[in-house]
Design a protein around this motif. Structure first.
Motif, PDB file in Angstrom:
ATOM      1  N   ARG A  56       0.813  -1.254   0.004  1.00 20.30           N
ATOM      2  CA  ARG A  56      -0.283   0.000  -0.013  1.00 20.30           C
ATOM      3  C   ARG A  56       1.026   1.250  -0.092  1.00 20.30           C
ATOM      4  O   ARG A  56       0.323   2.208  -0.703  1.00 20.30           O
ATOM      5  CB  ARG A  56      -0.880  -0.089   1.212  1.00 20.30           C
ATOM      6  CG  ARG A  56      -2.186  -0.620   1.040  1.00 20.30           C
ATOM      7  CD  ARG A  56      -3.140  -0.514   2.153  1.00 20.30           C
ATOM      8  NE  ARG A  56      -4.347  -1.472   2.055  1.00 20.30           N
ATOM      9  CZ  ARG A  56      -5.441  -1.336   1.336  1.00 20.30           C
ATOM     10  NH1 ARG A  56      -5.310  -0.003   0.453  1.00 20.30           N
ATOM     11  NH2 ARG A  56      -6.355  -1.959   1.216  1.00 20.30           N
ATOM     12  N   SER A 123      -7.306   5.367   0.628  1.00 19.37           N
ATOM     13  CA  SER A 123      -6.981   4.036   1.095  1.00 19.37           C
ATOM     14  C   SER A 123      -8.092   3.031   1.277  1.00 19.37           C
ATOM     15  O   SER A 123      -8.454   3.299   2.418  1.00 19.37           O
ATOM     16  CB  SER A 123      -5.920   4.144   1.963  1.00 19.37           C
ATOM     17  OG  SER A 123      -5.192   3.020   1.971  1.00 19.37           O
ATOM     18  N   GLU A 136      -5.730   3.110  -3.843  1.00 21.92           N
ATOM     19  CA  GLU A 136      -4.697   4.143  -3.330  1.00 21.92           C
ATOM     20  C   GLU A 136      -5.007   5.331  -4.433  1.00 21.92           C
ATOM     21  O   GLU A 136      -4.725   5.154  -5.481  1.00 21.92           O
ATOM     22  CB  GLU A 136      -3.455   3.897  -3.150  1.00 21.92           C
ATOM     23  CG  GLU A 136      -2.875   2.644  -2.177  1.00 21.92           C
ATOM     24  CD  GLU A 136      -3.328   3.311  -0.722  1.00 21.92           C
ATOM     25  OE1 GLU A 136      -3.442   4.359  -0.414  1.00 21.92           O
ATOM     26  OE2 GLU A 136      -3.671   2.337   0.133  1.00 21.92           O
TER      27      GLU A 136
END
Length: 466
Positions: A56, A123, A136
């Motif tokens: 991420r 997110s 994202e």
């Protein structure tokens, strides 16, 4: 209860097999394996979370970089594959007017789009083309935003790589635990095996052995206990041997006399005028043998588990007065001054009166044997701390401290004083001690009492005066 149901309620008893070393090694390995499994589960979850966080973070930085490219909409859509790479990352562009275009557009919700248009990052995890994707998104400086979506399979592959790197340390830990268990088992089992060997040798009759001194504290204590047991067995067997020798000597003397006179009578060499004297001698020696055997049988019965006691409320004052009537006459024949001391009120106790009288008679008999003419012999009764106390005191030669310490051991004082003062079978004090113990009381010996001789004190459970 039904028989089948009863068997279900009974605890399962597993057969004991193998050695202690094997059991400890298996237990250590099992505990280590359980620890490895739990560690693997926790490490797997941690690796997955760490891999997802790393992916991420990387995807978010990439979105932030791409959001700063001039005219991101036309550039990204025109050359999407080159900018996003070939790892399955999908892109989408949010125009300043709210339009969302690009392969990653279905992963963006209306709430996410509004959040981006307000200048905040997104997110999230969302389904896309039947699979889960990490999403994202980063707002662009001139309005709009860039959205990147990466398959969660990438996270799982990264987590799998991290988990596989843990297999070797975990396997090493498992092997190390087994080796540590083996070393621990050896350290524990060796002194125990040595202790078992010493115990077997003691059971086989060997003496003068010492228990193992190494190993854990419990094993050291076991070794010390075996050493103490060896000494106690040696001391007990020596005393038994001495007692048997004493018994043999005690029986042999009257038997020799009886045998000699019996042979003389059989040969007809005893004159008619001496027959009454020979008869009296035979009767005396026979009574002596009978008394000795009776003492042996009495002591054997006291050692039996089924020895009977008739416990009831007993007036010890009345019992002492009855004993005084008998012993005052016996003492008068031997010119010994007998005295009875007791309180004015009755002394009561829950005990077996006949056994208490037996204790008193045995102590008085021993005392009268050694008390010289004109000296006192006292039977005293009183209460102390809620207990009934009986004392037999005499004006005889008394006992040394060493004598008092072994007074109740079978035959010890008899062997010590057989050539110095009158002695009995050597069992009377041992019988008194065992009887007192059976009644729940205590008996002590004092070498010097108020009358100058020995003092024996019997303390019985009681509630004092009525």
């Amino acid at each position: 209860m039904h028989k089948a149901a009863w068997h279900r309620l009974r605890p399962v008893q597993w057969p004991v097999r193998g050695t202690l070393t094997t059991a400890i090694v298996l237990l250590a390995t099992l505990v280590a394996a359980l620890a490895v499994v739990l560690t693997g589960i926790v490490a797997g979850e941690t690796a997955h979370a760490s891999a997802e966080a790393q992916e991420r973070d990387q995807l978010a930085r990439q979105a932030a970089v791409l959001s700063r490219v001039p005219a991101p909409g036309s550039l990204l859509l025109a050359d999407e594959q080159r900018l996003a790479g070939s790892n399955g990352v999908r892109l989408a562009v949010v125009a300043p007017d709210g339009r969302v275009t690009g392969p990653a557009a279905p992963a963006l919700t209306d709430a996410d789009r509004d959040r981006l248009l307000s200048g905040r990052s997104v997110s999230a995890t969302a389904p896309l083309a039947g699979r889960n994707f990490m999403v994202e998104a980063h707002p662009a400086p001139g309005g709009g935003a860039v959205v990147l979506a990466q398959p969660m399979t990438d996270v799982r592959r990264a987590a799998a790589r991290m988990q596989s790197s843990l297999l070797l340390p975990m396997a090493t830990g498992l092997v190390g635990a087994a080796l540590a268990g083996a070393l621990l088992a050896r350290r524990i089992a060796r002194p125990l095996a040595s202790a078992a060997a010493v115990a077997h040798r003691l059971a086989a009759g060997e003496r003068g052995l010492r228990g193992p001194e190494g190993g854990p504290a419990e094993a050291v204590e076991l070794g010390r206990s075996l050493t103490v047991l060896d000494r106690a067995l040696t001391r007990s067997e020596n005393r038994q041997r001495e007692f048997l020798l004493s018994v043999s000597h005690e029986i042999r003397t009257p038997l020799t006399v009886v045998k000699g006179y019996a042979e003389a009578l059989d040969d007809g060499v005893v004159p008619a005028g001496e027959l009454p004297a020979v008869g009296r001698t035979l009767l005396t020696e026979t009574r002596r043998l009978d008394g000795f055997v009776s003492d042996l049988l009495r002591l054997a019965r006291l050692e039996a588990d089924d020895f009977h006691l008739d416990i009831r409320r007993t007036d010890l004052t009345a019992l002492a007065e009855e004993a005084a009537e008998t012993w005052s006459r016996l003492c008068a024949r031997h010119h010994v001054d007998f005295r009875l001391e007791h309180p004015a009120t009755p002394v009561l106790a829950d005990t077996d009166g006949s056994r208490v009288r037996q204790i008193a008679d045995g102590l008085l008999e021993n005392a009268l044997r050694v008390t010289p003419e004109g000296s006192p012999l006292v039977l005293a009764l009183h209460t102390e701390g809620g207990h009934a106390v009986i004392q037999v005191r005499d004006g005889g030669p008394g006992l040394s401290d060493d004598d008092a310490a072994v007074a109740f051991e079978r035959g010890v004082l008899r062997d010590r004083y057989r050539d110095i003062r009158p002695v009995g079978s050597g069992l009377g004090l041992a019988i008194a001690h065992r009887l007192t113990t059976r009644l729940g009381g205590t008996i002590t010996a004092n070498g010097r009492g108020p009358e100058g001789g020995a003092c024996f004190t019997v303390t019985l459970p009681g509630d004092g005066a009525d």
